[in-house]
Design a protein around this motif. Structure first.
Motif, mmCIF file in Angstrom:
data_model
loop_
_atom_site.group_PDB
_atom_site.id
_atom_site.type_symbol
_atom_site.label_atom_id
_atom_site.label_comp_id
_atom_site.label_asym_id
_atom_site.label_seq_id
_atom_site.Cartn_x
_atom_site.Cartn_y
_atom_site.Cartn_z
ATOM 1 N N VAL A 289 40.388 33.987 28.561
ATOM 2 C CA VAL A 289 39.200 33.964 29.746
ATOM 3 C C VAL A 289 38.097 34.715 29.213
ATOM 4 O O VAL A 289 38.277 35.742 28.596
ATOM 5 N N GLN A 290 37.035 34.399 29.578
ATOM 6 C CA GLN A 290 35.945 35.259 29.426
ATOM 7 C C GLN A 290 35.635 36.499 30.240
ATOM 8 O O GLN A 290 36.378 36.512 31.345
ATOM 9 N N ALA A 291 35.142 37.624 29.748
ATOM 10 C CA ALA A 291 35.113 38.676 30.642
ATOM 11 C C ALA A 291 34.173 38.332 31.918
ATOM 12 O O ALA A 291 33.291 37.686 31.973
ATOM 13 N N GLY A 292 34.784 38.769 33.123
ATOM 14 C CA GLY A 292 34.206 38.626 34.407
ATOM 15 C C GLY A 292 34.991 37.542 35.061
ATOM 16 O O GLY A 292 34.701 37.262 36.334
ATOM 17 N N GLY A 293 35.771 36.812 34.350
ATOM 18 C CA GLY A 293 36.529 35.638 34.852
ATOM 19 C C GLY A 293 37.815 36.087 35.332
ATOM 20 O O GLY A 293 38.318 37.172 35.500
ATOM 21 N N SER A 294 38.468 35.096 35.919
ATOM 22 C CA SER A 294 40.009 35.223 36.675
ATOM 23 C C SER A 294 41.038 34.546 36.153
ATOM 24 O O SER A 294 40.731 33.338 35.605
ATOM 25 N N LEU A 295 42.079 35.113 36.199
ATOM 26 C CA LEU A 295 43.367 34.181 36.083
ATOM 27 C C LEU A 295 44.522 34.713 36.989
ATOM 28 O O LEU A 295 44.366 35.724 37.610
ATOM 29 N N ARG A 296 45.509 33.735 37.391
ATOM 30 C CA ARG A 296 46.506 34.023 38.352
ATOM 31 C C ARG A 296 47.625 33.864 37.625
ATOM 32 O O ARG A 296 48.107 32.703 37.014
ATOM 33 N N LEU A 297 48.804 34.951 37.532
ATOM 34 C CA LEU A 297 49.736 34.806 36.791
ATOM 35 C C LEU A 297 50.945 34.629 37.761
ATOM 36 O O LEU A 297 50.865 35.224 38.947
ATOM 37 N N SER A 298 51.817 33.959 37.513
ATOM 38 C CA SER A 298 53.228 33.693 38.442
ATOM 39 C C SER A 298 54.299 34.221 37.612
ATOM 40 O O SER A 298 54.593 33.938 36.375
#
Length: 123
Positions: free
Chosen positions: A12-21
């Motif tokens: 992901v690019q800086a400033g973006g988001s991810l959701r880990l499960s």
């Protein structure tokens, strides 16, 4: 046997988001505090976040406060780590861990660990 399986990592690019499960099996999920740790190449494994048995209380590493949120759904045996405003220094392998005791910031009290999921944040 107990298994913890992380998913949701990626690039992901800086400033973006991810959701880990983190999906748990082989244990009574609601009896365990859950923690998130991360490890970058050449560095020690470090605490990121943790959540109590019923999800009523959370703790965070100072550098992720206000950006990361951990939550859990005991009906799905799953714990989540929502990561917002990601920075390149967040790049690491992220691990979830289960602890029969209270949430802890040190890795040694945790009883079970997942295999990790890679998170890479580009500039």
């Amino acid at each position: 046997q107990v298994q913890l399986v992380e998913s949701g990592g990626g690039l992901v690019q800086a400033g973006g988001s991810l959701r880990l499960s983190c999906a748990a099996s082989g244990l009574t999920f609601s009896s365990y505090a859950m923690g998130w740790f991360r490890q970058a190449p050449g560095k020690e494994r470090e605490f990121v976040a943790a959540i109590t048995w019923g999800g009523g209380s959370t703790i965070y590493k100072d550098s992720v406060k206000g950006r990361f949120i951990t939550s859990r759904d005991n009906t799905k045996n799953t714990v989540y780590l929502q990561m917002n405003s990601l920075k390149p220094e967040d790049t690491a392998v992220y691990y979830c861990a289960a602890n029969r005791g209270p949430p802890a910031v040190l890795p040694r009290p945790y009883d079970y660990w997942g295999q990790g999921t890679q998170v890479t944040v580009s500039s």
